[in-house]
Each structure stands twice: as structure tokens, then as C-alpha cells.
Design an enzyme around this catalytic site. Structure first.
Site, PDB file in Angstrom:
ATOM      1  N   SER A  45       0.830  -1.206   0.000  1.00 15.90           N
ATOM      2  CA  SER A  45       0.000   0.000   0.000  1.00 15.90           C
ATOM      3  C   SER A  45       0.858   1.247   0.000  1.00 15.90           C
ATOM      4  CB  SER A  45      -0.966   0.004   1.189  1.00 15.90           C
ATOM      5  OG  SER A  45      -0.273  -0.095   2.417  1.00 15.90           O
ATOM      6  N   GLU A  46       2.014   1.225   0.700  1.00 12.09           N
ATOM      7  CA  GLU A  46       2.969   2.332   0.641  1.00 12.09           C
ATOM      8  C   GLU A  46       4.406   1.834   0.721  1.00 12.09           C
ATOM      9  OE1 GLU A  46      -0.713   4.516   2.095  1.00 12.09           O
ATOM     10  OE2 GLU A  46       0.387   2.860   3.009  1.00 12.09           O
ATOM     11  N   THR A  47       5.262   2.563   0.033  1.00 10.03           N
ATOM     12  CA  THR A  47       6.714   2.385   0.084  1.00 10.03           C
ATOM     13  C   THR A  47       7.303   3.761   0.364  1.00 10.03           C
ATOM     14  OG1 THR A  47       6.659   0.547  -1.494  1.00 10.03           O
ATOM     15  CG2 THR A  47       8.759   1.699  -1.221  1.00 10.03           C
TER      16      THR A  47
END
Length: 278
Positions: A45-47
Site C-alpha cells: 500500500s505504501e513504500t
């Protein structure tokens, strides 16, 4: 080039039962294209990418990418990145960690075995139009009258918050992701007869337009919901929200209003520690 890398599970002390974030800890020199490509590759979902700060008072700068693009702020990447930064020798200049990001400076405090960030101000608030409420209700498979209240709680992501009449109603949702489209929808419902240590609320987050149909545990949404629930729905000054239950996660978000700021906290644990070729 080999760069220090960690994958951290956030809002849980149990590995693989929270919300993972990929953290590149020495991202200096990477282009926007490099960051976006790696975020698509991790498919989380996020990096995030940790960089030297550019403003006075910040300990580091953080850039946050979803598979679809960059965010100015997000909660679980903030806590997971701060955890990875501390674990790899980062030392704050002052009593709190100060993160620079697209939303400005975010304060992060150590709270026992948790980290907690100060909820940023809402950039969009107020009631949601009835036509939009109707559209969202249909996409969630519920009636409009099942929505107790609805408001914008955007603080980076363009969250809309929906309050349902119970935690069970939240757990029972089977949304039509295609119908939700680009809406970023957070849904919350209260538990009754809560005993000490048990969650007060159940939360779910749907972000299909960002390539994340359901986010397991969401710091930014919980921050926006906390500001709304405290202001208009008599939420306790300190409470616990559960999230990720239907995804077999055991996310716990700890909310604390100290009278000055609302803090959003949780535990984090490193699951992958090594390096990445970028």
C-alpha cells in the site's frame, strides 16, 4: 547501488499481522521515476524513501509512494519509517522525532513500546453531500439510513469518514470496489460494553483508486476520524481502534488527546532487514 532496506509491520507487535511498509533508508540520489517504479514493484500500500532534511528542525525527509503515485502524508508509513530509522541508528535532535514530508513537519513521540505521530490538521472537513452519501452507501451495500453521520476527514489522503451504528455493521460490509472508484472511504463503528484493553471502535479503509482495495490498518484515516469523533461524537480522550480484522490482521491503533494535540500510535516490528539494489 545497494541501499539499506527494511520492511516493517505497523500497528502490531506480531509479525505479518499488521500493515507492512517498505522503507528505503538511504534514498538520496533516487529520481521520482526510480521511487515510483520501486513502489509499483513492492506492490504494498505504501513504500517510503528516507532522505536528508531540507528544512530546519527536521530529522529526516520522507517521501511516500503508493503503487499509483505519491502521497503528501500517510500514517502507518510515518510510524514504520520512524521505527526503521531509529532501529538503524537514527537519533532525533530533540525530545521528539521530527519528520519532514509533503504535509509539512510531523512530530513523532516515543510512547513506551509505541511510536505515535501528532495528527496533522484537516485540509478538508465538513459534511458530505447527500448525493455522495447515497452513492457510497450503494457501493458499500448498505442503505443510506445505515449511515449515522458522514464528514470529510482529509489530512493528505482525501478521506471521507462514515459512522455506522455498530462495529459489527462495519465488519459485515462487502463493498463493490469498482463502484467506489476513486473515493477514499473510511468506515467506523463503536463496540458496546467494552472491557479494559479491548478496542472501542472497528475501522475499515477502502482506497481502490490508489491500487489498495482495502488497506489493513491506516494511520492517516484514524487521525482524521479521531479529530472528527472527538469534536462531534463524544469519543473518549483515549481509545483503541481495531482495524484489519476481516483481513486476518490484528491492528490496534491507540488514540490519545492530550488537550493540545491528538496522537495516533501503535507498535511496529521489523520483518525484513537488509539491502536493496536501486
Amino acid at each position: 547501488m545497494q541501499r539499506k532496506f527494511a520492511q516493517v509491520d505497523v500497528f502490531t507487535s506480531v509479525p505479518v499481522r499488521g500493515n507492512p511498509v517498505a522503507v528505503v533508508l538511504d534514498a538520496d540520489g533516487l529520481s521520482d521515476t526510480d521511487m515510483a517504479a520501486f513502489a509499483r514493484w513492492t506492490n504494498l500500500s505504501e513504500t517510503t524513501f528516507v532522505l536528508p532534511p531540507t528544512v530546519e528542525g527536521a530529522d529526516y525527509r520522507l517521501r511516500i509512494f503508493t503503487p499509483a503515485g505519491e502521497l503528501p502524508f500517510a500514517g502507518h508509513p510515518t510510524l514504520g519509517s520512524a521505527h526503521a530509522w531509529r532501529t538503524n541508528g537514527g537519533t532525533p535532535r530533540g525530545p521528539e522525532i521530527v519528520q519532514e514530508c509533503g504535509a509539512g513537519l510531523i512530530n513523532i513521540r516515543v510512547d513506551g513500546n509505541r511510536l505515535a505521530f501528532a495528527a496533522p490538521p484537516l485540509i478538508r472537513s465538513g459534511p458530505i453531500d447527500q448525493s455522495v452519501r447515497t452513492e457510497i452507501a450503494l457501493a458499500l451495500g448498505i442503505g443510506v439510513t445505515d449511515i449515522v453521520d458522514a464528514a470529510w476527514v482529509a489530512n493528505g489522503p482525501n478521506w471521507m469518514g462514515l459512522l455506522l451504528d455498530s462495529a459489527q455493521r462495519v465488519l459485515d460490509l462487502v463493498p463493490d470496489m469498482a463502484a467506489l472508484g476513486d473515493y477514499e472511504v473510511g468506515v467506523v463503528g463503536a463496540y458496546t460494553d467494552v472491557e479494559a484493553g479491548e478496542p472501542n471502535y472497528e475501522v475499515r479503509a477502502f482506497v481502490p483508486g490508489q491500487g489498495v482495495p482495502e488497506d489493513p490498518i491506516t494511520g492517516s484515516l484514524n487521525a482524521g476520524l479521531a479529530m472528527w469523533l472527538r469534536a462531534t461524537h463524544d469519543a473518549p480522550a483515549s481509545y483503541v481502534a481495531a482495524q484489519g480484522t476481516v483481513l486476518d490482521r490484528i491492528g490496534r491503533v491507540y488514540v490519545d488527546d492530550d488537550g493540545d494535540r491528538i496522537w495516533i500510535g501503535g507498535q511496529s516490528t521489523t520483518v525484513v532487514d537488509g539491502s536493496v539494489e536501486l
